[in-house]
Design a protein around this motif. Structure first.
Motif, mmCIF file in Angstrom:
data_model
loop_
_atom_site.group_PDB
_atom_site.id
_atom_site.type_symbol
_atom_site.label_atom_id
_atom_site.label_comp_id
_atom_site.label_asym_id
_atom_site.label_seq_id
_atom_site.Cartn_x
_atom_site.Cartn_y
_atom_site.Cartn_z
ATOM 1 N N LEU A 70 0.828 -1.236 -0.111
ATOM 2 C CA LEU A 70 0.085 0.028 -0.006
ATOM 3 C C LEU A 70 0.740 1.123 -0.057
ATOM 4 O O LEU A 70 2.109 1.039 0.351
ATOM 5 N N TYR A 71 0.322 2.231 -0.447
ATOM 6 C CA TYR A 71 0.846 3.651 -0.064
ATOM 7 C C TYR A 71 -0.008 4.784 -0.134
ATOM 8 O O TYR A 71 -1.445 4.669 -0.503
ATOM 9 N N SER A 72 0.306 6.076 0.038
ATOM 10 C CA SER A 72 -0.646 6.921 0.165
ATOM 11 C C SER A 72 -0.765 7.768 -0.957
ATOM 12 O O SER A 72 0.212 8.102 -1.872
ATOM 13 N N LEU A 73 -1.961 8.271 -1.147
ATOM 14 C CA LEU A 73 -2.259 9.378 -2.353
ATOM 15 C C LEU A 73 -2.243 10.565 -1.549
ATOM 16 O O LEU A 73 -3.449 10.860 -1.015
ATOM 17 N N GLN A 74 -1.214 11.337 -1.562
ATOM 18 C CA GLN A 74 -1.019 12.558 -0.985
ATOM 19 C C GLN A 74 -1.209 13.809 -1.696
ATOM 20 O O GLN A 74 -0.679 13.831 -2.921
ATOM 21 N N HIS A 75 -2.112 14.593 -1.318
ATOM 22 C CA HIS A 75 -2.672 15.871 -1.790
ATOM 23 C C HIS A 75 -3.011 15.765 -3.355
ATOM 24 O O HIS A 75 -2.051 16.692 -4.191
ATOM 25 N N PRO A 76 -3.704 15.019 -4.092
ATOM 26 C CA PRO A 76 -3.883 14.840 -5.534
ATOM 27 C C PRO A 76 -4.660 15.880 -5.720
ATOM 28 O O PRO A 76 -5.262 16.614 -5.052
ATOM 29 N N SER A 77 -4.607 16.288 -7.096
ATOM 30 C CA SER A 77 -5.421 17.621 -7.746
ATOM 31 C C SER A 77 -6.636 17.197 -7.319
ATOM 32 O O SER A 77 -7.166 15.835 -7.682
ATOM 33 N N GLY A 78 -7.447 18.226 -7.314
ATOM 34 C CA GLY A 78 -9.104 17.996 -6.857
ATOM 35 C C GLY A 78 -9.705 17.744 -8.289
ATOM 36 O O GLY A 78 -10.769 17.428 -8.385
ATOM 37 N N GLU A 79 -9.100 17.988 -9.464
ATOM 38 C CA GLU A 79 -9.375 17.884 -10.665
ATOM 39 C C GLU A 79 -9.483 16.590 -11.158
ATOM 40 O O GLU A 79 -10.164 16.240 -12.321
ATOM 41 N N ASN A 80 -8.783 15.597 -10.651
ATOM 42 C CA ASN A 80 -8.917 14.158 -10.896
ATOM 43 C C ASN A 80 -10.116 13.639 -10.745
ATOM 44 O O ASN A 80 -10.854 14.143 -10.086
ATOM 45 N N PRO A 81 -10.558 12.576 -11.607
ATOM 46 C CA PRO A 81 -11.700 11.954 -11.314
ATOM 47 C C PRO A 81 -11.737 11.005 -10.186
ATOM 48 O O PRO A 81 -10.704 10.742 -9.626
ATOM 49 N N GLU A 82 -12.950 10.623 -9.489
ATOM 50 C CA GLU A 82 -13.282 9.958 -8.343
ATOM 51 C C GLU A 82 -12.512 8.506 -8.646
ATOM 52 O O GLU A 82 -12.507 8.145 -9.654
#
Length: 887
Positions: A70-82
């Motif tokens: 596993l790893y973290s999804l840290q501060h992705p862009s809010g424009e990415n799809p769900e």
């Protein structure tokens, strides 16, 4: 790892908005000079397993016992799809590492060459399944995952409080560590760092079903930062990476970027000698200033008005965001004016965070209890800690401090850390590094070395010795300081009459002479002077605190090499032992690593370097060798697209491979903007152990392969003694597991060539520290000789070559037994044999043996072993020197 470097110092609004890295982007002039040999390059195999969603770093990797990742999804862009538009922690469904030491257990994922690919987490090993997401309701909906609260349960967010926050709450998940609660490792708690200020560490129950799929139980999750145990320490801030301790607990690192008191490589002595901190003073001096983040703009105004020579940026100022929110976390009231309305311009006067309580390693003892006990290891030093690495001896800890002109440090406890009944009694010695080899600083020669080609030789400078309780007592002296003290202490004007005038006077006074509410410049200089005169243990009692709570400033004062730019990763295998490797990730090799001053002056590699150091028998690391070198940003996409760029977390798996995370979002050189997760498969090392042998005696020296990947077939290598007058090789034995073996010892015993074949496929693939042979070596004369290993060939079962390299050892031949018993030993490894009776320690019998046998050949023919006064000859003063050592 949310940071700014020198070239991005004024972009604080960007970092605050993204909660993201603003990497150093080299100027055109700097890039033109940085076409560095060996950049990029890898000593071993590097393979991309995953790319993350646009805007996100790769952080917090963890590998379960069954090989799940596993790893973290840290501060992705809010424009990415769900679901890739929100901070989360996820695992790769259906994939497990095979722990065989080979990267053949997965297929490399291609580069994300379309917008669709760039907006999601990708791999070829399975779907990225979300386990938890920030701000989810937890704990009976009393709180939200990753969101810190005030004592009365109010969420500390910008919607509830006026002021700045370091990254929006619960947007920066970082380190993940799993503590099992069953023997199979299928149930337990996932501990996650949330890299914000106020910081947060959460604990979420997770479990694996019969199909190998993981799921989380948010209902029974808690934010540990909201427990009384951690609130008693002042809470925490900017929780970055961490480690799973040898005693099975999560240790979180506080990345307190706001701790620098002096900019870059300047020293406090520079300020004192200049008579002013104008242009030199760091962010921590403004810690208790009302609205501390605004001092940057104020400094510009003071420069325009002629009050100071010019505008400058106090290093670490961007990380002052969220300091006032820490006060509300501790229970401070929001300042209100005479009209009863909230007024953020007024100073906080009731409760305010003590700066010396942040920037430490936090151990969550009793991790499965209803509320784990939080322990801060104050004695291990204060820094912008990216990560700790606790060694298998349970005493030695390496730490890396992120940011520009920071450092790596070492702490060695007096006893194994879990052996202390009270963790506040943990005592030990704090060290800082000194880079000593000339090749690392040869800029004056007219040519610069490439960091891809030059190892760093380290001496460790002792800074001081203390206990955890002692350091905490020194910190407590500053617990009652508030923002009102900043104004009352440093301004002549009463702030109640003219707040703006008082703030200006206080700022200018602090720039000139330092913040007198905390450790003063004079105290640090006095400590350094006494250190030089009396050594680290001879300073006055009231100055012993300096290296523990002003670690970076103290290290620079005594000449440590605090030049590393963004030391973002350190890790070794969980049960590390001598001979294993510690990996250090330096995200950018530039700025003070590549200028014309200091102990390191080499070519730029803006893409960073991964070093490794071999643990010696006392768990020391004395050499850092480069194993991965990133692109230097003059490289085009054809070179940089598949290279490791701006290393962040490193995670060493039990088979010796290393997960390498990237933090290079927005940097140049590549054709795509995404960060990735790479797996590094190091070359096999064939190593002969260092050892001491008595003159005339023999010793058995194992020859060990660090690890062997799948399908090891056989190898041929040679071990040689560089000085056969000191020692010779007399025999070779082999482990039973190897089917065919052969050795050829030279006539003078100076070398042996060995050939082995694993005909029965008995060698455990992926096993660490595999014995290939045991040499019998005889000591022939007192002295020292190198033992060199040369690997001529190593093959796998398909006939392909296995990358392998030989490593040298050292053989020390000591004097023979003086009285016919055990041979003397050198208990402190200083080349002198104080232990004449061979019982492993220095005692009165050793003095009596030396005195009674002073004219014996066993003594006179080995004068270098007993020259305790080091005057080049044997005399009665050597006996006196030994006597004084006993006493």
């Amino acid at each position: 790892m949310v940071h700014l470097t020198r070239r991005g110092l004024m972009a604080t609004s960007v970092a605050a908005a993204l909660g993201a890295s603003v990497t150093g982007v080299a100027s055109a002039e700097e890039v033109a000079e940085s076409d560095t040999p060996g950049a990029p390059s890898v000593k071993g195999d590097l393979k991309r397993l995953s790319t993350t969603a646009f805007g996100a770093e790769v952080t917090g990797p963890f590998v379960f016992d069954d090989g799940s990742l596993l790893y973290s999804l840290q501060h992705p862009s809010g424009e990415n799809p769900e679901p890739f538009n929100r901070a989360a922690v996820g695992y790769f469904s259906g994939f497990q590492f095979e722990f065989d030491g080979s990267n053949d257990d997965f297929t490399e994922v291609g580069i994300p060459d379309t917008q669709e690919k760039q907006s999601e987490v990708r791999s070829t090993v399975g779907d990225y399944e979300i386990l938890i997401q920030g701000r989810e309701p937890i704990n009976g909906e009393e709180s939200r995952l990753g969101v810190t609260q005030t004592p009365d349960g109010t969420d500390i967010t910008q919607s509830n409080f006026a002021g700045t926050q370091y990254g929006a709450a619960a947007t920066n998940p970082d380190c993940n560590q799993f503590v099992p609660t069953d023997e199979e490792g299928t149930e337990g708690y996932l501990f996650t760092n949330w890299e914000n200020s106020p910081g947060c560490v959460s604990r979420v129950p997770i479990s694996r079903d019969e199909d190998g799929e993981w799921s989380a139980d948010p209902e029974n999750a808690i934010n540990l930062t909201n427990t009384e145990s951690l609130r008693a320490h002042g809470g925490t801030r900017i929780n970055c990476y961490g480690d799973l301790s040898p005693w099975g607990t999560m240790v979180s690192a506080e990345e307190n970027y706001a701790h620098p008191r002096v900019n870059l490589t300047n020293t406090v002595t520079d300020i004192v000698e200049a008579g002013s901190g104008d242009g030199l003073v760091g962010a921590c001096q403004f810690w208790n200033r009302p609205n501390p983040t605004e001092v940057g703009d104020a400094i510009g105004t003071y420069a325009d008005d002629g009050d100071i020579e010019g505008a400058f940026y106090p290093q670490g100022l961007f990380a002052m965001s969220g300091v006032e929110f820490l006060a509300y976390y501790l229970g401070a009231d929001t300042p209100t004016g005479q009209d009863g309305e909230t007024n953020s311009e007024l100073p906080i006067d009731d409760v305010y965070p003590n700066p010396y309580r942040y920037g430490y390693f936090v151990d969550f003892r009793e991790p499965t209890a209803d509320e784990p006990e939080a322990v801060k290891y104050y004695v291990m030093g204060r820094a912008s800690w990216e990560a700790p690495d606790f060694q298998g001896d349970e005493r030695t800890v390496y730490g890396c401090s992120d940011g520009d002109s920071k450092g790596i440090y070492k702490f060695v406890a007096d006893e194994p850390i879990p052996s202390y009944d009270d963790p506040m009694d943990v005592a030990g010695t704090l060290y800082a590094p000194k880079i000593t080899n000339d090749e690392a600083s040869d800029a004056d020669s007219g040519t610069r070395s490439s960091p891809a080609e030059v190892p760093l030789e380290i001496d460790w400078i002792q800074l001081g010795h203390a206990s955890n309780a002692e350091v905490e007592s020194w910190i407590a002296e500053y617990d009652d300081v508030t923002q009102v003290d900043y104004l009352d202490t440093h301004a002549e004007t009463d702030w109640r009459d003219d707040r703006a005038a008082a703030l200006r006077e206080a700022d200018l006074e602090v720039i000139e002479n330092g913040n007198r509410n905390y450790v003063t410049n004079d105290e640090i200089v006095a400590w350094a002077e006494q250190y030089d005169e009396r050594g680290p243990d001879g300073v006055d009692e009231d100055l012993r605190k300096i290296p523990f709570i002003e670690t970076r400033a103290a290290a620079k004062e005594v000449g440590a090499s605090i030049e590393f730019n963004k030391a973002e990763g350190v890790d070794s295998v969980d049960d590390s032992a001598p001979g294993d490797f510690v990996y250090f990730g330096i995200s950018e090799f530039n700025d003070d690593l590549a200028d014309d001053t200091g102990d390191i002056q080499m070519d730029r590699v803006d893409g960073g370097v991964v070093y490794r150091g071999e643990l010696e028998r006392d768990y020391n690391v004395s050499t850092l060798e480069p194993v991965i070198t990133g692109p230097d940003f003059t490289d085009g996409p054809q070179d940089a697209d598949d290279a490791l760029r701006n290393i962040d977390n490193v995670y060493t798996m039990r088979d010796g491979r290393v997960l390498c995370c990237e933090d290079g979002f927005g940097g140049p050189a590549r054709s795509y903007p995404n960060d990735g997760l790479y797996v590094y498969q190091p070359d096999v090392t064939v190593d002969v152990q260092s050892m001491a042998v008595a003159n005339g005696g023999t010793a058995d020296l194992p020859v060990i392969a660090s690890s062997l990947p799948t399908g090891f077939a056989g190898a041929q290598f040679t071990v040689s003694v560089t000085d056969p007058d000191v020692a010779t090789i007399t025999d070779v034995e082999f482990p039973e597991e190897l089917g065919l073996t052969e050795e050829a010892i030279s006539s003078d015993g100076s070398a042996v060539t060995i050939r082995v074949a694993d005909t029965e496929r008995n060698v455990q693939a992926g096993g660490r520290n595999v014995h290939l042979a045991v040499l019998t070596v005889r000591g022939d004369a007192t002295g020292t000789t190198d033992l060199r290993v040369s690997v001529e060939q190593m093959d796998d079962e398909s006939g392909g070559a296995i990358g392998a390299e030989g490593r040298s050892g050292v053989l020390v031949t000591g004097p023979p037994a003086v009285t016919g018993g055990d041979a003397p030993t050198d208990p402190d490894d200083d080349g002198l044999y104080e232990d004449l009776n061979g019982n492993g320690r220095l005692d009165y019998e050793d003095i009596e043996i030396l005195f009674s046998n002073f004219d014996d050949d066993s003594v006179t023919l080995n004068e270098s072993a007993y020259d305790f006064n080091e005057n080049g000859q044997l005399d009665f003063d050597d006996i006196v020197e030994l006597y004084e050592e006993v006493n």
